[in-house]
Design an enzyme around this catalytic site. Structure first.
Site, PDB file in Angstrom:
ATOM      1  N   THR A  53      -2.288  -2.182   6.438  1.00 22.52           N
ATOM      2  CA  THR A  53      -2.281  -1.510   5.137  1.00 22.52           C
ATOM      3  C   THR A  53      -3.713  -1.206   4.702  1.00 22.52           C
ATOM      4  OG1 THR A  53      -2.377  -3.627   3.971  1.00 22.52           O
ATOM      5  CG2 THR A  53      -0.193  -2.739   4.439  1.00 22.52           C
ATOM      6  N   ASP A  54      -3.834  -0.361   3.678  1.00 23.36           N
ATOM      7  CA  ASP A  54      -5.155  -0.083   3.117  1.00 23.36           C
ATOM      8  C   ASP A  54      -5.116  -0.309   1.613  1.00 23.36           C
ATOM      9  OD1 ASP A  54      -4.145   2.228   1.784  1.00 23.36           O
ATOM     10  OD2 ASP A  54      -4.589   3.474   3.515  1.00 23.36           O
ATOM     11  N   LEU A  55      -6.199  -0.024   0.948  1.00 26.45           N
ATOM     12  CA  LEU A  55      -6.312  -0.372  -0.476  1.00 26.45           C
ATOM     13  C   LEU A  55      -5.333   0.388  -1.363  1.00 26.45           C
ATOM     14  CD1 LEU A  55      -7.996   1.923  -2.311  1.00 26.45           C
ATOM     15  CD2 LEU A  55      -9.866   1.091  -0.931  1.00 26.45           C
ATOM     16  N   MET A  56      -4.687   1.461  -0.843  1.00 28.54           N
ATOM     17  CA  MET A  56      -3.640   2.108  -1.625  1.00 28.54           C
ATOM     18  C   MET A  56      -2.334   1.318  -1.534  1.00 28.54           C
ATOM     19  SD  MET A  56      -4.145   6.207  -1.504  1.00 28.54           S
ATOM     20  CE  MET A  56      -2.844   6.259  -2.755  1.00 28.54           C
ATOM     21  N   GLY A  57      -2.325   0.262  -0.732  1.00 25.63           N
ATOM     22  CA  GLY A  57      -1.136  -0.578  -0.625  1.00 25.63           C
ATOM     23  C   GLY A  57      -0.129  -0.052   0.378  1.00 25.63           C
TER      24      GLY A  57
END
Lengths: 138, 138, 138, 138
Positions: free
Chosen positions: B17-21
């Site tokens: 995952t990344d910081l956008m969830g």
């Protein structure tokens, strides 16, 4: 700056974050590896050279302490020091910092292996550069 | 299920995952690659076999359309179809689905290359399995 | 199998290898994380549940010892044991094995933090499941 | 250099290679993303600014053509051009080059979405910088 220390800068990439909005903990191993490659290059030891000698330096042990999170697009500095050079292994101490604040500290033991992944002595050509400071950049 | 279709299941990992969830868009290439490896294995073609023949199948072109985000710990299914087999290339259509809902669609062109990374014909041993459906599992 | 032990299987992906032809050392942190998520799920603790309680379990410290390399498409088993549960932290011992042979061993300390990333007590709902063995699968 | 073009340099990391000894094909999406972030920053648009406006730019479509492999420690340059700016989307053309030789070309469509991941207009503050060339660096 002492002879055994080098600094490596990087900017945190979007893909390196996770859903908590911070740099994923596995990413620091990638950062520290890039910083060790840079440390060696700054002393004149290029991967291609020692790979051509049939020597590789895989990670044998690592200890990581995570102190503060890093976030997307932050500029980090990795400080790398060689703390022990033996016949078959090298030990580095590394720190990832943001504006001088410690985010993650690592102690990394590298073993020297041949193309067959068996232990071998560090080649003299490589050992010779380890005591050096950074070469002047042309 | 037609002969050219296989399904591959996976659970989204935290690190993907990344910081956008949501699952980072580059991760789908990793999922699709794993699903193609699975597609070939289910027809009896193991990577080690064709690598031993000096044949590799790097990605030459890919088109990706992202329709919906996936999130941590979701179970995804990748559907993989071979849509074209030529002498030097294979083309796959792939879809990542969650409960039947399309998340990401890909069209992937693989080129057959030798150990020197130059184009070469797909070995007969590999070509022979492409028309097969999945082998029965023992 | 004792109550504190769970096993998690995975197949090495192509993208997880590096130019030495082996699984990159950072990848094991991703494997171990996935295995801890699985360990918790098998006891009834789902990430979504404790995230909804505002509790997260980032890695605070990790020690890794790399014993043997893993290669593409190998089936690995990760064995995960909870070895210490305190009010603010959990400690796991994990091993990645191939056919019973130890490839990589880890000791992982997780800290419990809130949405603000500050230390907090492990919620009772989560603490309650830690002593459990695996729930029966329906 | 035309106003819509920016160049972003990077060194290939060890962890970005795969067992074929070349940069894994998924890695280019990470490189191209970093180069777009850089493109926007050089025009005064920082991620934090437009995220604070509740605007995000996930990848909606991407086409990649892989022409030549890149290898560990090579210096690459990513050239990024904005080729289309609409109310809800941006289209970039990107190329990864090594000493002027094209390795990988991409066409990337970004959609503008809000915090709820639903489509929204590109904020005026962001749209305003798109026609700019690079700002002078202090």
């Amino acid at each position: 700056m002492t002879a055994d220390l080098s600094r490596f800068e990087l900017d945190v990439r979007f893909a390196e974050t996770d859903l908590m909005g911070i740099v994923h903990h596995a990413t620091y191993l990638v950062y520290f590896e890039a910083a060790r490659v840079d440390w060696l290059k700054k002393r004149g030891a290029f991967y291609q050279d020692w790979a051509a000698l049939g020597a590789h330096l895989p990670v044998a042990e690592v200890k990581l302490r995570y102190k503060k999170p890093a976030r997307f697009d932050e500029r980090l500095v990795v400080e790398t020091r060689l703390v022990e050079a033996k016949r078959f292994s090298l030990r580095f101490a590394q720190e990832a910092l943001r504006s001088g604040e410690l985010l993650c500290a690592a102690e990394v033991l590298l073993a020297c292996v041949g193309d067959d992944l068996a232990l071998r002595r560090i080649p003299d050509e490589l050992a010779a550069v380890l005591g050096r400071g950074e070469l002047a950049r042309e």
